[in-house]
Design a protein around this motif. Structure first.
Motif, PDB file in Angstrom:
ATOM      1  N   VAL A  18     157.124  -1.265  48.515  1.00  0.00           N
ATOM      2  CA  VAL A  18     156.275  -1.008  47.355  1.00  0.00           C
ATOM      3  C   VAL A  18     155.740  -2.369  46.922  1.00  0.00           C
ATOM      4  O   VAL A  18     156.511  -3.275  46.613  1.00  0.00           O
ATOM      5  CB  VAL A  18     157.081  -0.341  46.216  1.00  0.00           C
ATOM      6  CG1 VAL A  18     156.240  -0.241  44.959  1.00  0.00           C
ATOM      7  CG2 VAL A  18     157.584   1.028  46.659  1.00  0.00           C
ATOM      8  N   ASP A  19     154.427  -2.510  46.914  1.00  0.00           N
ATOM      9  CA  ASP A  19     153.767  -3.765  46.576  1.00  0.00           C
ATOM     10  C   ASP A  19     153.325  -3.724  45.114  1.00  0.00           C
ATOM     11  O   ASP A  19     152.655  -2.770  44.693  1.00  0.00           O
ATOM     12  CB  ASP A  19     152.564  -3.967  47.493  1.00  0.00           C
ATOM     13  CG  ASP A  19     151.929  -5.332  47.376  1.00  0.00           C
ATOM     14  OD1 ASP A  19     151.931  -5.923  46.269  1.00  0.00           O
ATOM     15  OD2 ASP A  19     151.424  -5.830  48.390  1.00  0.00           O
ATOM     16  N   ALA A  20     153.686  -4.736  44.344  1.00  0.00           N
ATOM     17  CA  ALA A  20     153.343  -4.787  42.916  1.00  0.00           C
ATOM     18  C   ALA A  20     151.838  -4.830  42.681  1.00  0.00           C
ATOM     19  O   ALA A  20     151.369  -4.464  41.604  1.00  0.00           O
ATOM     20  CB  ALA A  20     154.003  -5.995  42.259  1.00  0.00           C
ATOM     21  N   LYS A  21     151.056  -5.258  43.670  1.00  0.00           N
ATOM     22  CA  LYS A  21     149.599  -5.346  43.524  1.00  0.00           C
ATOM     23  C   LYS A  21     148.881  -4.024  43.757  1.00  0.00           C
ATOM     24  O   LYS A  21     147.709  -3.899  43.436  1.00  0.00           O
ATOM     25  CB  LYS A  21     149.023  -6.369  44.508  1.00  0.00           C
ATOM     26  CG  LYS A  21     149.234  -7.784  44.089  1.00  0.00           C
ATOM     27  CD  LYS A  21     148.466  -8.714  45.000  1.00  0.00           C
ATOM     28  CE  LYS A  21     148.580 -10.108  44.441  1.00  0.00           C
ATOM     29  NZ  LYS A  21     147.483 -10.958  44.787  1.00  0.00           N
ATOM     30  N   GLY A 126     145.540  -7.448  39.993  1.00  0.00           N
ATOM     31  CA  GLY A 126     145.239  -8.622  40.805  1.00  0.00           C
ATOM     32  C   GLY A 126     146.171  -9.799  40.588  1.00  0.00           C
ATOM     33  O   GLY A 126     146.333 -10.639  41.470  1.00  0.00           O
ATOM     34  N   ASN A 127     146.826  -9.886  39.421  1.00  0.00           N
ATOM     35  CA  ASN A 127     147.711 -11.023  39.149  1.00  0.00           C
ATOM     36  C   ASN A 127     149.191 -10.675  39.359  1.00  0.00           C
ATOM     37  O   ASN A 127     150.061 -11.451  39.020  1.00  0.00           O
ATOM     38  CB  ASN A 127     147.478 -11.580  37.743  1.00  0.00           C
ATOM     39  CG  ASN A 127     147.790 -10.565  36.655  1.00  0.00           C
ATOM     40  OD1 ASN A 127     148.498  -9.586  36.864  1.00  0.00           O
ATOM     41  ND2 ASN A 127     147.243 -10.803  35.471  1.00  0.00           N
ATOM     42  N   ASN A 128     149.462  -9.517  39.921  1.00  0.00           N
ATOM     43  CA  ASN A 128     150.845  -9.113  40.192  1.00  0.00           C
ATOM     44  C   ASN A 128     151.324  -9.720  41.496  1.00  0.00           C
ATOM     45  O   ASN A 128     150.538  -9.941  42.422  1.00  0.00           O
ATOM     46  CB  ASN A 128     150.942  -7.582  40.280  1.00  0.00           C
ATOM     47  CG  ASN A 128     150.563  -6.898  38.995  1.00  0.00           C
ATOM     48  OD1 ASN A 128     150.401  -7.528  37.958  1.00  0.00           O
ATOM     49  ND2 ASN A 128     150.409  -5.589  39.058  1.00  0.00           N
ATOM     50  N   LYS A 129     152.639  -9.949  41.559  1.00  0.00           N
ATOM     51  CA  LYS A 129     153.218 -10.526  42.767  1.00  0.00           C
ATOM     52  C   LYS A 129     154.525  -9.826  43.082  1.00  0.00           C
ATOM     53  O   LYS A 129     155.265  -9.446  42.182  1.00  0.00           O
ATOM     54  CB  LYS A 129     153.498 -12.016  42.587  1.00  0.00           C
ATOM     55  CG  LYS A 129     152.262 -12.852  42.484  1.00  0.00           C
ATOM     56  CD  LYS A 129     152.597 -14.310  42.386  1.00  0.00           C
ATOM     57  CE  LYS A 129     151.299 -15.084  42.301  1.00  0.00           C
ATOM     58  NZ  LYS A 129     151.458 -16.364  41.676  1.00  0.00           N
ATOM     59  N   GLY A 130     154.789  -9.711  44.371  1.00  0.00           N
ATOM     60  CA  GLY A 130     156.089  -9.238  44.802  1.00  0.00           C
ATOM     61  C   GLY A 130     156.091  -7.847  45.390  1.00  0.00           C
ATOM     62  O   GLY A 130     155.080  -7.151  45.440  1.00  0.00           O
ATOM     63  N   SER A 131     157.278  -7.482  45.830  1.00  0.00           N
ATOM     64  CA  SER A 131     157.468  -6.164  46.423  1.00  0.00           C
ATOM     65  C   SER A 131     158.940  -5.790  46.335  1.00  0.00           C
ATOM     66  O   SER A 131     159.794  -6.616  46.022  1.00  0.00           O
ATOM     67  CB  SER A 131     157.006  -6.162  47.881  1.00  0.00           C
ATOM     68  OG  SER A 131     157.812  -7.023  48.656  1.00  0.00           O
ATOM     69  N   LEU A 132     159.183  -4.532  46.599  1.00  0.00           N
ATOM     70  CA  LEU A 132     160.547  -4.034  46.667  1.00  0.00           C
ATOM     71  C   LEU A 132     160.593  -2.986  47.762  1.00  0.00           C
ATOM     72  O   LEU A 132     159.565  -2.563  48.271  1.00  0.00           O
ATOM     73  CB  LEU A 132     160.992  -3.472  45.308  1.00  0.00           C
ATOM     74  CG  LEU A 132     160.142  -2.392  44.655  1.00  0.00           C
ATOM     75  CD1 LEU A 132     160.458  -1.002  45.183  1.00  0.00           C
ATOM     76  CD2 LEU A 132     160.359  -2.419  43.154  1.00  0.00           C
ATOM     77  N   THR A 133     161.791  -2.601  48.131  1.00  0.00           N
ATOM     78  CA  THR A 133     161.963  -1.522  49.093  1.00  0.00           C
ATOM     79  C   THR A 133     162.504  -0.323  48.339  1.00  0.00           C
ATOM     80  O   THR A 133     163.456  -0.440  47.568  1.00  0.00           O
ATOM     81  CB  THR A 133     162.932  -1.924  50.222  1.00  0.00           C
ATOM     82  OG1 THR A 133     162.388  -3.066  50.892  1.00  0.00           O
ATOM     83  CG2 THR A 133     163.107  -0.789  51.224  1.00  0.00           C
TER      84      THR A 133
END
Length: 140
Positions: A18-21, A126-133
């Motif tokens: 899951v991508d925060a962007k 556009g200014n979000n960063k990161g991801s999770l599983t």
């Protein structure tokens, strides 16, 4: 419904990033939630979950700042904190729900593709960063 979404059998799981962007994760739905069936949704790994310089946000809790209460109405899911992980059946705001614990047991209220996203303003991804599983398991 998506051509790529699949039903899970009882006990079957699927994991995906899951991508925060992204406004809708995954881009192509992978899991079909079926009305009345119960699923377990679990965050199994957070790489980074940051919003415009606010770092190390817990996607289960999100964050609140007093000065952001003035713009609460721009959040995609207004009743949840910013950057909390939100689930959705289809891309319909009537079927949004907070993923406010991990694991979360959720009984689907509708049949449709399962999506999720970081709760943010629609114009601010556009200014979000990161991801999770995320791991989704069919329980019943």
């Amino acid at each position: 419904m998506s051509q790529t979404a699949k039903s899970l059998n009882v006990g079957q799981s699927i994991e995906y990033p899951v991508d925060a962007k992204e406004k809708w994760n995954p881009q192509q739905a992978q899991v079909l939630f079926e009305r009345g069936k119960t699923y377990q949704i679990e965050v199994v790994d957070v790489i980074q979950w940051d919003d415009n310089g606010i770092r190390e946000i817990d996607p289960i809790k999100g964050f609140n700042r007093w000065y952001l209460s003035l713009i609460r109405f721009v959040r995609r899911y207004r009743v949840a904190p910013l950057f909390m992980l939100i689930g959705a059946i289809g891309k319909n705001s009537k079927h949004f729900f907070p993923i406010n614990q991990s694991p979360l047991k959720y009984t689907a209220t509708e049949t449709g593709d399962f999506f999720c996203f970081a709760n943010d303003a629609p114009f601010a991804y556009g200014n979000n960063k990161g991801s999770l599983t995320l791991k989704v398991t069919r329980l019943a």
